[in-house]
Design an enzyme around this catalytic site. Sequence first.
Site, short mmCIF file in Angstrom:
data_model
loop_
_atom_site.label_atom_id
_atom_site.label_comp_id
_atom_site.label_asym_id
_atom_site.label_seq_id
_atom_site.Cartn_x
_atom_site.Cartn_y
_atom_site.Cartn_z
N CYS A 137 0.80 -1.23 0.00
CA CYS A 137 0.00 0.00 0.00
C CYS A 137 0.83 1.28 0.00
CB CYS A 137 -1.01 0.01 1.16
SG CYS A 137 -0.26 0.14 2.78
N LYS A 210 -5.19 -8.51 12.13
CA LYS A 210 -5.21 -7.08 11.84
C LYS A 210 -6.62 -6.69 11.45
CE LYS A 210 -3.21 -3.62 8.79
NZ LYS A 210 -2.15 -3.32 7.82
N LYS A 263 -3.43 -6.14 16.11
CA LYS A 263 -3.41 -4.73 15.74
C LYS A 263 -4.82 -4.25 15.45
CE LYS A 263 -1.72 -1.90 12.06
NZ LYS A 263 -1.24 -1.88 10.73
N TYR A 328 4.75 4.14 18.90
CA TYR A 328 5.41 5.40 18.56
C TYR A 328 5.87 6.12 19.83
CZ TYR A 328 3.05 4.29 14.20
OH TYR A 328 2.62 3.64 13.08
#
Length: 343
Positions: A137, A210, A263, A328
């Site tokens: 993607c 996911k 996820k 993150y």
Amino acid sequence: METGGNPPRRDGSGSEVRRFRRGRRLRETPAVRALVRETALSAAHLVLPLFAVPGARREEPVSSMPGVRRLSPDLILRECEKAAALGVGGALLFGVPDVKTGDASGAWDMAGPVPEAIRLIKRDLPGFPVITDVCLCEYTENGHCGFIRDGRIDNDLTLPALARSALAHAGAGADFVAPSDMMDGRVGCLRDALDASGFAAVGILSYAVKYASAFYGPFREAAGSAPSSGDRKSHQMDPANLREAVLEARSDLEEGADMLMVKPAMWYLDVVRTLRDRFDEPIACYNVSGEYAAVKAAAANGWLDERRTVLEALLSMRRAGADLLITYHALDAAGWLRAEGKA
Ligand code: PBG
């Protein structure tokens, strides 16, 4: 019924004092709390996702993810040096090419930003684990995770391209490849390709479970990978499903996955717990871009204490049974843990 260990006592009036479980005994002081703490969070569990762009000394902030920047390979190396110095367990690399094409050929370009970043990391920080995201993607003009034929994503047409991408990453020195595309059969396809090309030592961290989640929004800005039309519901899972997570995990393990991923993370801890109870392989959870953005926005408004919120969220992922936490927040969290003497 006796519910606690209190010896029978009298309060002086001759009547017996009411007895109950005194849980607070185990919470009274920091030292006792540390003694009975069930779950540990340390920097070694954390994996830092990084977005690699071509060039040198190039950094571009991602507006929807304060503190996150797209970085050229030289700066990715700097970031990994910081992470390693703080005891962070590894990095997960995403490629963001300048040019996206119909054939997604950037995904296996050995001169692309991901292979280049891997080579730099393996030159200067050879022991630092490098995981790479494998998906089309970020490389396709239309932002889809696979090739479109007759208006649908063609699963089997996409598999060889994913394998080529994984081989490019392995060839540059990646320790693990992490397919996030959700095509059926991709783990087996990658395993075969890696083994046939002399990369038996390269592992697979499968994005086995996911979900088609709204929480990936900011990532799609970071990677420029929002689909130009349609959505990802034909391959990513329905957030309503839990048993299906077990099926996905089992088939990926049968195809050769070394580790499993769930996820998103924060809203899916029941899924992490379910997999933890069913499988013995390591489990990663991905604290995704939207989860990060939500905490950062609330913290910026003074509505949440960022440090406490982040450490509590990460601890909860560990408590649910995750081994690796992809986040993150990794550098900040590692810094806070170090300040608390827990790095
Ligand atoms: C690529 C990929 C995505 C994420 C990881 N790999 C985006 C998507 O599936 O649309 C999301 C990560 C995040 O939100 O932090 N397929």
